[in-house]
Design a protein around this motif. Sequence first.
Motif, short mmCIF file in Angstrom:
data_model
loop_
_atom_site.label_atom_id
_atom_site.label_comp_id
_atom_site.label_asym_id
_atom_site.label_seq_id
_atom_site.Cartn_x
_atom_site.Cartn_y
_atom_site.Cartn_z
N GLU A 20 0.83 -1.20 0.00
CA GLU A 20 0.00 0.00 0.00
C GLU A 20 0.87 1.26 0.00
OE1 GLU A 20 -3.44 2.25 2.67
OE2 GLU A 20 -1.97 0.94 3.66
N VAL A 21 1.89 1.28 0.83
CA VAL A 21 2.75 2.46 0.94
C VAL A 21 3.55 2.65 -0.35
CG1 VAL A 21 4.66 3.51 2.22
CG2 VAL A 21 2.84 2.31 3.45
N TYR A 22 4.11 1.56 -0.87
CA TYR A 22 4.89 1.66 -2.10
C TYR A 22 4.02 2.15 -3.27
CZ TYR A 22 7.71 0.35 -6.11
OH TYR A 22 8.41 0.38 -7.28
N THR A 44 12.78 5.63 -5.78
CA THR A 44 11.86 5.51 -4.65
C THR A 44 12.60 4.83 -3.51
OG1 THR A 44 9.94 5.32 -6.09
CG2 THR A 44 9.66 4.53 -3.83
N THR A 45 12.57 5.45 -2.35
CA THR A 45 13.18 4.87 -1.15
C THR A 45 12.07 4.50 -0.18
OG1 THR A 45 15.18 6.19 -1.40
CG2 THR A 45 14.75 5.30 0.78
N VAL A 46 12.14 3.27 0.33
CA VAL A 46 11.18 2.77 1.30
C VAL A 46 11.95 2.34 2.54
CG1 VAL A 46 9.40 1.03 1.79
CG2 VAL A 46 9.65 1.94 -0.53
N PHE A 47 11.49 2.77 3.70
CA PHE A 47 12.07 2.34 4.97
C PHE A 47 10.99 1.64 5.78
CE2 PHE A 47 12.52 2.88 9.51
CZ PHE A 47 13.75 2.28 9.72
N SER A 98 9.30 9.21 -3.26
CA SER A 98 9.70 9.15 -4.66
C SER A 98 10.17 10.52 -5.10
CB SER A 98 8.53 8.72 -5.54
OG SER A 98 8.18 7.38 -5.28
N CYS A 99 11.30 10.54 -5.81
CA CYS A 99 11.88 11.76 -6.35
C CYS A 99 12.38 11.45 -7.76
CB CYS A 99 13.06 12.24 -5.50
SG CYS A 99 12.62 12.74 -3.82
N ALA A 100 12.77 12.48 -8.48
CA ALA A 100 13.31 12.28 -9.82
C ALA A 100 14.59 11.44 -9.79
CB ALA A 100 13.56 13.61 -10.50
N ALA A 154 17.76 10.93 0.69
CA ALA A 154 17.88 12.03 1.64
C ALA A 154 16.52 12.42 2.22
CB ALA A 154 18.54 13.24 0.97
N ALA A 155 15.51 12.50 1.38
CA ALA A 155 14.17 12.89 1.85
C ALA A 155 13.57 11.82 2.76
CB ALA A 155 13.26 13.15 0.65
N ALA A 156 13.77 10.56 2.42
CA ALA A 156 13.24 9.47 3.25
C ALA A 156 13.94 9.44 4.60
CB ALA A 156 13.38 8.13 2.54
N ARG A 157 15.24 9.70 4.60
CA ARG A 157 15.99 9.74 5.85
C ARG A 157 15.47 10.85 6.76
NH1 ARG A 157 20.96 7.62 7.99
NH2 ARG A 157 20.96 8.43 10.10
N ARG A 158 15.24 12.03 6.18
CA ARG A 158 14.70 13.15 6.97
C ARG A 158 13.30 12.81 7.48
NH1 ARG A 158 14.51 18.74 6.32
NH2 ARG A 158 16.75 18.71 6.02
N LEU A 159 12.49 12.20 6.62
CA LEU A 159 11.12 11.87 7.02
C LEU A 159 11.10 10.93 8.21
CD1 LEU A 159 8.06 11.97 6.57
CD2 LEU A 159 8.35 10.20 4.81
N ILE A 160 11.85 9.84 8.17
CA ILE A 160 11.81 8.89 9.29
C ILE A 160 12.45 9.50 10.53
CG2 ILE A 160 13.90 7.60 8.61
CD1 ILE A 160 10.71 6.23 10.37
N ASP A 161 13.55 10.24 10.37
CA ASP A 161 14.20 10.83 11.53
C ASP A 161 13.30 11.86 12.21
OD1 ASP A 161 16.43 9.26 11.10
OD2 ASP A 161 17.68 10.89 10.33
N ASP A 162 12.67 12.73 11.43
CA ASP A 162 11.79 13.74 12.01
C ASP A 162 10.53 13.12 12.60
OD1 ASP A 162 13.70 15.56 11.27
OD2 ASP A 162 12.45 16.59 9.78
#
Length: 152
Positions: A28-30, A41-44, A109-111, A118-126
């Motif tokens: 669902e998330v992917y 696309t980065t998934v954690f 997901s980014c270009a 980088a965005a996924a790392r910030r998202l999970i950390d924040d």
Amino acid sequence: MGNHGAMSENHDPVRLLAIRDTPLSLDEVYEAVGDDAAGGTTVFVGTVRDHDGGRPVSVLEYSCHPSAERELRRVAEKVVADFPVRALAAVHRVGRLGITDKAVIVAVSCAHRGEAFAAARRLIDDLKHEVPIWKHQVFADGGEEWVGAGDC
């Protein structure tokens, strides 16, 4: 799955945000972050492990403040503002979880792949530091511990 083109027309890159008491779905998330313009696309996936601080864990329980979903949206929108995000999703589980259960899933997901990482790392950390979600760990020896946002 078959409507990635339609997803590209969605102007809000925040596609899925939820705090749930039911099992989380990686599919669902992917699928929520599918976008024709995304090249990476980065998934954690955060899972419940069988130990913490050298002590065996038998069960874990997550709870949250009523403002948690609002704070999750604030965190997600900040990531979107700071990175060239095409699509973003984050779901966190609350309730009683067993060892290996999925506790949190984030996807971005980014270009390009570097931006997605980088965005996924910030998202999970924040998310872990700012969203008011607490975990209650029950250790195999009968001991217990509460861990709050920022300590997880």
